[in-house]
Design a protein around this motif. Structure first.
Motif, PDB file in Angstrom:
ATOM      1  N   CYS A  40     -43.630 -42.959   7.285  1.00 14.89           N
ATOM      2  CA  CYS A  40     -44.619 -43.823   7.929  1.00 14.89           C
ATOM      3  C   CYS A  40     -46.031 -43.532   7.437  1.00 14.89           C
ATOM      4  O   CYS A  40     -46.266 -42.582   6.692  1.00 14.89           O
ATOM      5  CB  CYS A  40     -44.551 -43.642   9.437  1.00 14.89           C
ATOM      6  SG  CYS A  40     -45.023 -41.980   9.967  1.00 14.89           S
ATOM      7  N   ASP A 134     -45.426 -40.522  16.382  1.00 11.69           N
ATOM      8  CA  ASP A 134     -45.750 -41.901  16.746  1.00 11.69           C
ATOM      9  C   ASP A 134     -44.690 -42.879  16.253  1.00 11.69           C
ATOM     10  O   ASP A 134     -44.345 -43.837  16.946  1.00 11.69           O
ATOM     11  CB  ASP A 134     -47.121 -42.294  16.194  1.00 11.69           C
ATOM     12  CG  ASP A 134     -48.260 -41.596  16.901  1.00 11.69           C
ATOM     13  OD1 ASP A 134     -48.038 -41.030  18.004  1.00 11.69           O
ATOM     14  OD2 ASP A 134     -49.383 -41.607  16.359  1.00 11.69           O
ATOM     15  N   ASP A 135     -44.175 -42.648  15.049  1.00 15.19           N
ATOM     16  CA  ASP A 135     -43.170 -43.557  14.507  1.00 15.19           C
ATOM     17  C   ASP A 135     -41.879 -43.495  15.323  1.00 15.19           C
ATOM     18  O   ASP A 135     -41.203 -44.509  15.504  1.00 15.19           O
ATOM     19  CB  ASP A 135     -42.887 -43.251  13.038  1.00 15.19           C
ATOM     20  CG  ASP A 135     -42.253 -44.432  12.328  1.00 15.19           C
ATOM     21  OD1 ASP A 135     -42.702 -45.576  12.548  1.00 15.19           O
ATOM     22  OD2 ASP A 135     -41.303 -44.211  11.549  1.00 15.19           O
ATOM     23  N   TYR A 137     -41.694 -43.078  18.576  1.00  8.52           N
ATOM     24  CA  TYR A 137     -41.904 -43.907  19.766  1.00  8.52           C
ATOM     25  C   TYR A 137     -42.012 -45.381  19.414  1.00  8.52           C
ATOM     26  O   TYR A 137     -41.606 -46.239  20.199  1.00  8.52           O
ATOM     27  CB  TYR A 137     -43.122 -43.414  20.539  1.00  8.52           C
ATOM     28  CG  TYR A 137     -42.869 -42.057  21.152  1.00  8.52           C
ATOM     29  CD1 TYR A 137     -41.868 -41.876  22.107  1.00  8.52           C
ATOM     30  CD2 TYR A 137     -43.585 -40.940  20.755  1.00  8.52           C
ATOM     31  CE1 TYR A 137     -41.597 -40.633  22.650  1.00  8.52           C
ATOM     32  CE2 TYR A 137     -43.320 -39.696  21.301  1.00  8.52           C
ATOM     33  CZ  TYR A 137     -42.330 -39.547  22.237  1.00  8.52           C
ATOM     34  OH  TYR A 137     -42.055 -38.317  22.766  1.00  8.52           O
ATOM     35  N   ARG A 138     -42.531 -45.694  18.239  1.00  8.71           N
ATOM     36  CA  ARG A 138     -42.583 -47.087  17.809  1.00  8.71           C
ATOM     37  C   ARG A 138     -41.168 -47.638  17.649  1.00  8.71           C
ATOM     38  O   ARG A 138     -40.868 -48.745  18.066  1.00  8.71           O
ATOM     39  CB  ARG A 138     -43.355 -47.203  16.486  1.00  8.71           C
ATOM     40  CG  ARG A 138     -43.561 -48.656  16.033  1.00  8.71           C
ATOM     41  CD  ARG A 138     -44.211 -48.756  14.673  1.00  8.71           C
ATOM     42  NE  ARG A 138     -43.486 -48.089  13.601  1.00  8.71           N
ATOM     43  CZ  ARG A 138     -42.330 -48.530  13.074  1.00  8.71           C
ATOM     44  NH1 ARG A 138     -41.759 -49.611  13.534  1.00  8.71           N
ATOM     45  NH2 ARG A 138     -41.737 -47.868  12.093  1.00  8.71           N
ATOM     46  N   GLN A 139     -40.275 -46.829  17.096  1.00 11.05           N
ATOM     47  CA  GLN A 139     -38.898 -47.273  16.862  1.00 11.05           C
ATOM     48  C   GLN A 139     -38.031 -47.202  18.116  1.00 11.05           C
ATOM     49  O   GLN A 139     -37.154 -48.044  18.309  1.00 11.05           O
ATOM     50  CB  GLN A 139     -38.229 -46.405  15.785  1.00 11.05           C
ATOM     51  CG  GLN A 139     -38.739 -46.619  14.404  1.00 11.05           C
ATOM     52  CD  GLN A 139     -37.997 -45.744  13.403  1.00 11.05           C
ATOM     53  OE1 GLN A 139     -36.787 -45.551  13.501  1.00 11.05           O
ATOM     54  NE2 GLN A 139     -38.728 -45.217  12.437  1.00 11.05           N
ATOM     55  N   CYS A 140     -38.254 -46.177  18.943  1.00 20.57           N
ATOM     56  CA  CYS A 140     -37.302 -45.868  20.005  1.00 20.57           C
ATOM     57  C   CYS A 140     -37.831 -46.094  21.415  1.00 20.57           C
ATOM     58  O   CYS A 140     -37.076 -45.982  22.373  1.00 20.57           O
ATOM     59  CB  CYS A 140     -36.847 -44.408  19.881  1.00 20.57           C
ATOM     60  SG  CYS A 140     -36.147 -44.042  18.268  1.00 20.57           S
ATOM     61  N   GLY A 141     -39.113 -46.364  21.556  1.00 20.92           N
ATOM     62  CA  GLY A 141     -39.689 -46.569  22.880  1.00 20.92           C
ATOM     63  C   GLY A 141     -40.252 -45.274  23.452  1.00 20.92           C
ATOM     64  O   GLY A 141     -39.944 -44.179  23.002  1.00 20.92           O
ATOM     65  N   LYS A 142     -41.068 -45.439  24.466  1.00 25.67           N
ATOM     66  CA  LYS A 142     -41.789 -44.292  25.045  1.00 25.67           C
ATOM     67  C   LYS A 142     -40.987 -43.506  26.062  1.00 25.67           C
ATOM     68  O   LYS A 142     -41.304 -42.371  26.348  1.00 25.67           O
ATOM     69  CB  LYS A 142     -43.092 -44.768  25.718  1.00 25.67           C
ATOM     70  CG  LYS A 142     -44.090 -45.344  24.765  1.00 25.67           C
ATOM     71  CD  LYS A 142     -44.894 -44.258  24.136  1.00 25.67           C
ATOM     72  CE  LYS A 142     -45.988 -44.871  23.275  1.00 25.67           C
ATOM     73  NZ  LYS A 142     -46.653 -43.929  22.437  1.00 25.67           N
TER      74      LYS A 142
END
Length: 191
Positions: A40, A134-135, A137-142
């Motif tokens: 990323c 960060d990537d 959480y972008r892919q998998c959710g918070k």
């Protein structure tokens, strides 16, 4: 003499096996979450990581020493070009070439485990929770709970480190970036 330090073969084999287990644990946690690290914009090879074990330093040293002299020279030049090798945040790791680690098999522990939410049971019994990148959480959710228990991996690394220090007699403190490790190897070893 510190510059003559090397990782004894039996401990090198144990460390290699530990790294295989780390890679497998990371892979399992990533698959469970549906995460794929694809390089990323915040590339972890641009992150400031310190490494704390003589074992990791010596393993990386062995990998560096196995490279052709010209490649070692290029890597050293990259490390020397970093304005502050002790704090290279935002600067690409000197081992990264064309988005690939030149010493992928010898990369340190945090390079293997970074990015996945994790837990760690500290020696004092308290549990520490670490965030994913960060990537992730972008892919998998918070809302993803810690997926990777680093505790058994760190316990095994600590055991190997104690054995190595007992065998070598090295008592110095290690707190180095990869760039610092490269420069230490190039300049004759640990001081």
């Amino acid at each position: 003499m510190p510059h003559a330090l090397s990782l004894p073969s039996p401990l090198a084999a144990e460390l290699a096996q530990l790294f295989v287990r780390m890679d497998a644990a990371y892979g399992q946690a990533a698959r469970q979450a549906g995460f794929a690290c694809r390089g990323c914009a915040q590339n972890c090879c641009r992150s400031l990581f310190f490494h704390y074990t003589l074992a990791e330093y010596l393993y990386l040293k062995a990998g560096l020493e196995a490279l052709p002299a010209a490649e070692r020279a290029t890597i050293r030049q990259r490390a020397e070009a970093i304005p502050d090798p002790a704090a290279p945040a935002g600067v690409m790791c000197p081992l990264n070439a064309a988005d690939r680690c030149l010493l992928y098999a010898q990369r340190p522990m945090i390079c293997r485990l970074h990015g996945i939410p994790h837990r760690l049971r500290r020696p004092d019994g308290k549990q520490q929770i670490g965030q994913g990148c960060d990537d992730f959480y972008r892919q998998c959710g918070k809302g993803v709970q810690p997926l990777l228990d680093r505790t058994p991996l760190y316990v095994e690394m600590a055991r190997l480190e104690r054995a190595l220090r007992g065998r070598t007699g090295y008592g110095g403190r290690i707190r180095m970036t990869v760039a610092q490790m490269i420069l230490a190897v190039a300049n004759g070893g640990l001081l």
